[in-house]
Design an enzyme around this catalytic site. Structure first.
Site, short mmCIF file in Angstrom:
data_model
loop_
_atom_site.label_atom_id
_atom_site.label_comp_id
_atom_site.label_asym_id
_atom_site.label_seq_id
_atom_site.Cartn_x
_atom_site.Cartn_y
_atom_site.Cartn_z
N ASP A 8 0.86 -1.18 0.00
CA ASP A 8 0.00 0.00 0.00
C ASP A 8 0.90 1.23 0.00
OD1 ASP A 8 0.92 0.22 2.60
OD2 ASP A 8 -1.06 0.24 3.53
N CYS A 65 2.99 -3.35 4.10
CA CYS A 65 2.19 -2.19 4.48
C CYS A 65 2.96 -1.50 5.61
CB CYS A 65 0.76 -2.57 4.86
SG CYS A 65 0.58 -3.67 6.29
N THR A 67 2.80 -1.90 8.90
CA THR A 67 3.22 -2.86 9.92
C THR A 67 3.38 -4.28 9.40
OG1 THR A 67 0.92 -3.34 10.40
CG2 THR A 67 1.96 -1.59 11.72
N HIS A 98 8.47 -23.53 10.02
CA HIS A 98 7.44 -24.07 10.91
C HIS A 98 6.01 -23.86 10.39
CE1 HIS A 98 9.90 -24.24 14.91
NE2 HIS A 98 10.61 -24.63 13.87
N HIS A 132 6.22 -30.43 11.00
CA HIS A 132 5.16 -29.50 11.42
C HIS A 132 3.87 -29.69 10.61
CE1 HIS A 132 7.77 -27.22 14.10
NE2 HIS A 132 8.70 -27.32 13.18
C1 RB5 Z 1 -1.88 2.70 6.49
O1 RB5 Z 1 -1.76 3.93 7.11
C2 RB5 Z 1 -1.65 1.57 7.49
O2 RB5 Z 1 -2.73 1.42 8.31
C3 RB5 Z 1 -1.33 0.29 6.76
O3 RB5 Z 1 -0.20 0.48 5.96
C4 RB5 Z 1 -1.01 -0.94 7.59
O4 RB5 Z 1 0.02 -0.67 8.49
C5 RB5 Z 1 -2.13 -1.63 8.20
O5 RB5 Z 1 -1.97 -2.67 8.86
#
Ligand code: RB5
Length: 146
Positions: A8, A65, A67, A98, A132
């Protein structure tokens, strides 16, 4: 291998470098977007990558993304997908060894592009340990019951 790649807006700055790196390892890349820095919705790209992997148009997927977490939640809604977030060399190895992950997710806001490249290489090179398999079968059973 054929690799489906998606990100994203949080991953757009490192997208080209990651795709070049994946290609430099001898892989073909299916670019599932996004293509601009405009704010977008990560499930749209998670779905494209997950469908490519589930339909065997790609061998593995990479999703980036902010996170890695949103991408993994969304991709795991597609049958046959085992998407896992990694955040270190060791977790990159373990999601393959795993969990038999077929999609690796990472967070561009919490890791450098060089770190993510090193995790991708490990993810590609690490084999699943069949001891596993029983646990993977149980995950598949849950998916079939849902
Ligand atoms: C976008 O701002 C953010 O929410 C997305 O990139 C991601 O981290 C969501 O899990």
């Amino acid at each position: 291998m054929k690799i489906a790649f998606g990100c994203d807006h949080a991953g757009i700055e490192i997208k080209d470098k990651l795709i070049s790196f994946i290609k430099s390892l001898g892989n073909e890349v299916i670019d599932c977007g996004t293509d601009s820095a405009a704010s977008c919705d990560y499930p749209d790209f998670a779905l494209k990558v997950a469908e490519n992997v589930a339909l065997k148009k790609a061998d593995k997927g990479i999703l980036i993304c902010g996170t890695g977490i949103g991408m993994s939640i969304a991709a795991n809604k597609v049958k046959g997908i085992r998407a896992a977030v990694c955040w270190s060399k060791e977790t990159a190895q373990l999601i393959a060894q795993h969990n038999n992950a077929n999609v690796m997710c990472a967070g561009a806001r919490f890791a450098s592009v060089d770190d993510i490249c090193s995790w991708i290489k490990i993810f590609f090179e690490t084999n699943f340990e069949t001891r596993h398999q029983k646990r993977i079968d149980k995950i598949t059973q849950i998916e079939q019951q849902a």
